[in-house]
Write a protein that holds these residues in place. Structure first.
Motif, mmCIF file in Angstrom:
data_model
loop_
_atom_site.group_PDB
_atom_site.id
_atom_site.type_symbol
_atom_site.label_atom_id
_atom_site.label_comp_id
_atom_site.label_asym_id
_atom_site.label_seq_id
_atom_site.Cartn_x
_atom_site.Cartn_y
_atom_site.Cartn_z
ATOM 1 N N PHE A 119 0.988 -1.155 -0.173
ATOM 2 C CA PHE A 119 0.046 0.057 -0.073
ATOM 3 C C PHE A 119 0.922 1.347 -0.019
ATOM 4 C CE2 PHE A 119 -2.486 3.432 2.156
ATOM 5 C CZ PHE A 119 -3.247 3.549 1.391
ATOM 6 N N THR A 120 1.906 1.346 0.954
ATOM 7 C CA THR A 120 2.886 2.385 0.981
ATOM 8 C C THR A 120 3.488 2.736 -0.325
ATOM 9 O OG1 THR A 120 3.049 1.611 3.420
ATOM 10 C CG2 THR A 120 4.151 3.656 2.810
ATOM 11 N N ALA A 121 4.149 1.626 -0.791
ATOM 12 C CA ALA A 121 4.938 1.827 -1.934
ATOM 13 C C ALA A 121 4.233 2.137 -3.101
ATOM 14 C CB ALA A 121 5.710 0.491 -2.281
ATOM 15 N N VAL A 122 2.918 1.614 -3.303
ATOM 16 C CA VAL A 122 2.089 1.891 -4.414
ATOM 17 C C VAL A 122 1.760 3.544 -4.421
ATOM 18 C CG1 VAL A 122 0.114 1.555 -5.677
ATOM 19 C CG2 VAL A 122 1.717 -0.383 -5.240
ATOM 20 N N THR A 123 1.252 3.963 -3.211
ATOM 21 C CA THR A 123 0.855 5.005 -3.104
ATOM 22 C C THR A 123 1.793 5.958 -3.463
ATOM 23 O OG1 THR A 123 -0.600 4.346 -0.930
ATOM 24 C CG2 THR A 123 -0.445 6.693 -1.384
ATOM 25 N N GLY A 124 2.929 5.929 -2.749
ATOM 26 C CA GLY A 124 4.180 6.891 -3.043
ATOM 27 C C GLY A 124 4.402 6.870 -4.236
ATOM 28 N N ALA A 125 4.365 5.676 -5.232
ATOM 29 C CA ALA A 125 4.765 5.829 -6.592
ATOM 30 C C ALA A 125 3.666 6.411 -7.316
ATOM 31 C CB ALA A 125 5.002 4.306 -7.054
ATOM 32 N N LEU A 126 2.327 6.300 -6.953
ATOM 33 C CA LEU A 126 1.146 6.950 -7.516
ATOM 34 C C LEU A 126 1.243 8.372 -7.326
ATOM 35 C CD1 LEU A 126 -2.317 5.513 -7.378
ATOM 36 C CD2 LEU A 126 -2.150 7.736 -6.882
ATOM 37 N N VAL A 127 1.371 8.990 -5.974
ATOM 38 C CA VAL A 127 1.551 10.477 -5.818
ATOM 39 C C VAL A 127 2.467 11.060 -6.854
ATOM 40 C CG1 VAL A 127 1.910 12.128 -4.224
ATOM 41 C CG2 VAL A 127 0.380 10.034 -3.498
ATOM 42 N N ALA A 131 8.801 1.947 -4.220
ATOM 43 C CA ALA A 131 7.879 3.207 -4.737
ATOM 44 C C ALA A 131 8.855 3.818 -6.007
ATOM 45 C CB ALA A 131 8.034 4.183 -3.435
ATOM 46 N N ILE A 132 10.033 3.889 -5.863
ATOM 47 C CA ILE A 132 10.778 4.622 -6.923
ATOM 48 C C ILE A 132 10.960 3.843 -8.077
ATOM 49 C CG2 ILE A 132 13.300 5.213 -7.384
ATOM 50 C CD1 ILE A 132 13.890 5.812 -4.649
ATOM 51 N N ILE A 133 11.077 2.665 -8.007
ATOM 52 C CA ILE A 133 11.122 1.828 -9.509
ATOM 53 C C ILE A 133 9.544 1.791 -9.911
ATOM 54 C CG2 ILE A 133 12.867 0.343 -8.758
ATOM 55 C CD1 ILE A 133 10.951 -1.770 -8.111
ATOM 56 N N ASN A 134 8.424 2.316 -9.224
ATOM 57 C CA ASN A 134 6.942 2.080 -9.810
ATOM 58 C C ASN A 134 6.753 3.584 -10.110
ATOM 59 O OD1 ASN A 134 5.894 -0.581 -9.808
ATOM 60 N ND2 ASN A 134 6.751 -0.379 -7.944
ATOM 61 N N ILE A 135 7.395 4.623 -9.829
ATOM 62 C CA ILE A 135 7.161 5.779 -10.246
ATOM 63 C C ILE A 135 7.130 6.003 -11.904
ATOM 64 C CG2 ILE A 135 7.999 8.345 -10.387
ATOM 65 C CD1 ILE A 135 8.850 7.969 -7.448
ATOM 66 N N PRO A 136 7.933 5.675 -12.478
ATOM 67 C CA PRO A 136 8.080 5.861 -14.032
ATOM 68 C C PRO A 136 6.874 5.109 -14.513
ATOM 69 C CG PRO A 136 10.071 4.623 -13.471
ATOM 70 C CD PRO A 136 9.480 5.194 -12.363
ATOM 71 N N ILE A 137 6.414 4.072 -14.107
ATOM 72 C CA ILE A 137 5.115 3.489 -14.598
ATOM 73 C C ILE A 137 3.915 4.273 -14.501
ATOM 74 C CG2 ILE A 137 4.076 1.332 -14.483
ATOM 75 C CD1 ILE A 137 6.307 -0.054 -13.360
ATOM 76 N N PHE A 138 3.847 4.704 -13.444
ATOM 77 C CA PHE A 138 2.576 5.607 -13.244
ATOM 78 C C PHE A 138 2.655 6.855 -14.075
ATOM 79 C CE2 PHE A 138 2.136 2.916 -9.278
ATOM 80 C CZ PHE A 138 0.646 2.742 -9.598
ATOM 81 N N GLY A 139 3.865 7.409 -14.039
ATOM 82 C CA GLY A 139 4.281 8.639 -14.760
ATOM 83 C C GLY A 139 4.012 8.560 -16.189
ATOM 84 N N ARG A 140 4.208 7.673 -16.665
ATOM 85 C CA ARG A 140 4.291 7.591 -18.364
ATOM 86 C C ARG A 140 2.834 7.287 -18.499
ATOM 87 N NH1 ARG A 140 8.354 3.725 -21.501
ATOM 88 N NH2 ARG A 140 9.870 5.183 -21.991
ATOM 89 N N LEU A 141 1.911 6.465 -17.795
ATOM 90 C CA LEU A 141 0.611 6.357 -17.988
ATOM 91 C C LEU A 141 -0.085 7.481 -17.827
ATOM 92 C CD1 LEU A 141 -1.329 3.867 -18.064
ATOM 93 C CD2 LEU A 141 -1.704 4.118 -15.630
ATOM 94 N N VAL A 142 0.156 8.425 -16.916
ATOM 95 C CA VAL A 142 -0.634 9.431 -16.712
ATOM 96 C C VAL A 142 -0.177 10.518 -17.779
ATOM 97 C CG1 VAL A 142 -1.021 11.708 -15.144
ATOM 98 C CG2 VAL A 142 -0.705 9.312 -14.208
#
Lengths: 333, 310
Positions: free
Chosen positions: B116-124, B179-190
């Motif tokens: 939850f925390t990692a995904v929320t961090g990456a998502l934000v 969280a860091i490794i998931n940031i670009p995944i959300f970033g690109r999508l958005v």
């Protein structure tokens, strides 16, 4: 196509530079004194200063980065703090070991994944489709290190069918020529050895290939279902072709195009996953090299291992992108 | 005399309150609300419901962990080491006599909180960067996109290992790494969603009304980008749990005696033949919770995708 290739190669430059910057920064971002962290708390001041000197940590960040890039361009990856050997020499046989494992894992994933996807699409909504897709879903959700341990327990320890670790039996090691043991065994014309090498590959390749296999199966199914609805397939059917011919001769060719991208991306996943699989199966590849380096705080090896794996990942994706443009004439770049 | 700024604000407010036929519009919204429609579809999907039940089971298990087991997760009991499953120890004990069920229940809490925390961090952070990149375009987009490209050039687990190699091995650092490794995944999508929305008529209309950039981003672009973000976040939970377990397995995540599932698996390696239950149950738990999130994610994707309605 030529212009696209050039553009794609040019786009690679900032990515490669960024990668080297990230990998180079690993040592410099360590909180506190990196030399102290590497040597441990009991290190003497003299040893710390010596390491700072040998790693060039006294220079400015950009000067060090400049030297690092210059060394990289000459193929110099530095030397290991633990073994004191040249990393470039240590890493080459390990790259071959990881490539061999990755190749067989991908071969397993492609053969099983594509056929499972085809059968699933062919018999859509049947129990076979349902079973294949549940199997694929479970495969995607499974931690590969757990699957690897389970395989080791069942097939190596309980049933004794396959060897549990290593690339070959500890007695009578093969004389390496290419460091790809399958090829080396063939070159030596030693078929008993070939079977032994292949039997060592089965468990790690299946463990490593399971997630990509599941993803390829799901992708093939959805891609096949889409292609099967197209007009040209209706025409082929109207001409009286049998189902087998329709699927394998006509539909599969177009359905494979999106699957190819998935295969490219999954090869990168395999390179990452190799760290876990190689650790469990004592496979002397790149992943195990990085893992051992982490345990010994051998930062030059950690940096080089990560850089080489990432470089291979980027190159594989480049090849897949170019293949994609080459195979699908409908796409204009 | 009103300033242009005041006029603009008035127009914005009017655009919010003006409704020539409020009853009619409410009825229409009720009829076509994509979220309600998606929820209805989701309820009809047996796989999504199975996924939801699986996740719910582990959430409850994590909550009730201290109440359902008489044992401590770090309570050593050398006399009862490597005991098979029994009435006293439902899932057996590990190599130093700790109750596996208790450790799994506490481990559920750790895995879910980590996910939850990692995904929320990456998502934000990912959403923020994706919106900035997509909406502002030009050099901002160029810079952020190249950073995403570079981060995505590393296999994810490898980047996580690099981050942990910098920060040191601990559960918190593993969480930051994931969280860091998931940031670009959300970033690109958005980013891709924002770029496609940027030229839509309703955004042009909002601009023509003089609506401020921040308001357009927050009130129009973000709500319209939510569907793919939610799907990715749900699927991301499963991946984050797998990544945390992998880091724990490599000794780069949770440290002893924390009952993290990956670490439990790594501890069981030496006793596989002697006590296979130490291997089986933590692995099955990881698989089931990840499967749960994947099933919900798949269900949500199908429910929110207009193409799937036929």
């Amino acid at each position: 196509m030529f212009a696209y290739t050039i553009r794609r190669l040019l786009m690679l430059i900032p990515v490669l530079l960024g990668m080297t910057l990230i990998v180079f920064s690993i040592v410099h971002l360590i909180p506190g004194n990196p030399a102290q962290v590497i040597l441990g708390e009991t290190a003497t001041q003299e040893a710390i200063q010596q390491l700072e000197q040998s790693m060039g940590l006294n220079e400015s960040f950009f000067t060090q980065y400049g030297f690092y890039l210059a060394d990289l361009l000459q193929g110099d990856l530095g030397s290991s703090l633990r073994t004191k050997s040249d990393i470039s020499h240590e890493i080459l046989p390990r790259i071959a070991a990881t490539f061999e494992l990755t190749f067989f894992a991908m071969l397993f994933a492609i053969i099983i994944g594509i056929n499972a996807g085809i059968i699933s699409a062919w018999k859509q909504n049947s129990w076979l489709d349902f079973a294949a897709m549940i199997f694929a879903l479970v495969g995607v959700s499974m931690p590969i290190f757990w699957l690897a341990l389970m395989e080791q327990w069942v097939f190596a320890q309980e049933l004794g069918w396959l060897p549990s670790s290593g690339r070959q039996p500890s007695t009578g090691q093969i004389e390496p020529i290419t460091h790809f043991y399958v090829i080396d065994a063939i070159l030596h014309w030693d078929f008993d050895r070939l079977i032994q090498v292949l039997s060592h590959l089965v468990l790690p390749a299946v463990a490593l290939g399971t997630i990509p296999m599941a993803i390829i199966a799901r992708m093939t199914r959805s891609s096949m279902l889409e292609v099967m609805k197209s007009d040209y397939i209706r025409t082929v059917r109207a001409k009286g072709s049998g189902q087998f011919l329709v699927i394998y001769k006509h539909a599969l060719r177009n359905a494979t195009i999106p699957v190819l991208t998935v295969i490219g991306l999954q090869t990168g996943v395999l390179l990452g996953g190799a760290i876990l699989t190689e650790t469990i199966f004592a496979w002397p590849g790149l992943g195990r090299y990085v893992y051992e380096a982490i345990n010994h705080r051998d930062y030059p090896v950690i940096q080089s291992g990560i850089l080489v794996i990432a470089f291979l990942f980027v190159m594989i994706n480049l090849i897949v992108d170019l293949l994609y443009a080459f195979i699908d004439p409908r796409i204009k770049y | 005399m009103k300033t242009s700024e005041e006029q603009r604000e008035q127009l914005e407010d009017e655009s919010q309150v003006y409704n020539p036929n409020p009853y009619q519009e409410e009825e229409d919204v009720e009829a076509i609300s994509p979220w309600k429609d998606a929820l209805k579809q989701l309820r009809k999907s047996p796989l999504a419901i199975t996924g939801f039940l699986l996740v719910l089971f582990f959430i409850i298990l994590g909550f009730v962990a201290p109440f359902v087991s008489p044992y401590e997760f770090d309570g050593d009991d050398p006399i009862n080491r490597l005991q098979p499953p029994s009435a006293d120890h439902w899932l057996g004990t590990d190599d130093i006599g700790r109750d596996i069920f208790t450790r799994l229940a506490y481990g559920a809490r750790i895995s879910l909180i980590t996910g939850f925390t990692a995904v929320t961090g990456a998502l934000v952070f990912g959403t923020l960067l994706g919106i900035i990149s997509g909406y502002f375009g030009r050099w901002v987009d160029m810079l952020i996109s190249r950073i995403f490209d570079i981060l995505l050039a590393f296999p994810s687990i490898l980047l996580a290992i690099a981050v942990v190699a910098i920060l040191g091995a601990s559960l918190t650092n593993a969480l930051i790494a994931i969280a860091i490794i998931n940031i670009p995944i959300f970033g690109r999508l958005v980013r891709s969603k924002v770029i496609s929305l940027r030229e839509e008529e309703f955004i042009l209309a909002a601009k023509a009304q003089g609506m401020k950039r921040g308001r357009i981003l927050l009130h129009h672009i973000l709500p319209n980008s939510l569907a793919p973000i939610i799907v990715q976040a749900t699927l991301g939970f499963g991946t984050a749990i797998l990544e945390a377990a992998a880091l724990g397995f490599l000794g780069l995540g949770a440290q002893p005696p924390t009952p993290e599932w990956g670490k439990m698996l790594s501890d069981s390696r030496d006793f596989i033949q002697l006590a296979p239950w130490t291997l089986i149950f933590p692995g099955v738990s990881i698989m089931l919770v990840v499967l749960g999130f994947n099933l919900i994610g798949d269900g949500l994707r199908d429910a929110l995708d207009p193409k799937m309605k036929n």
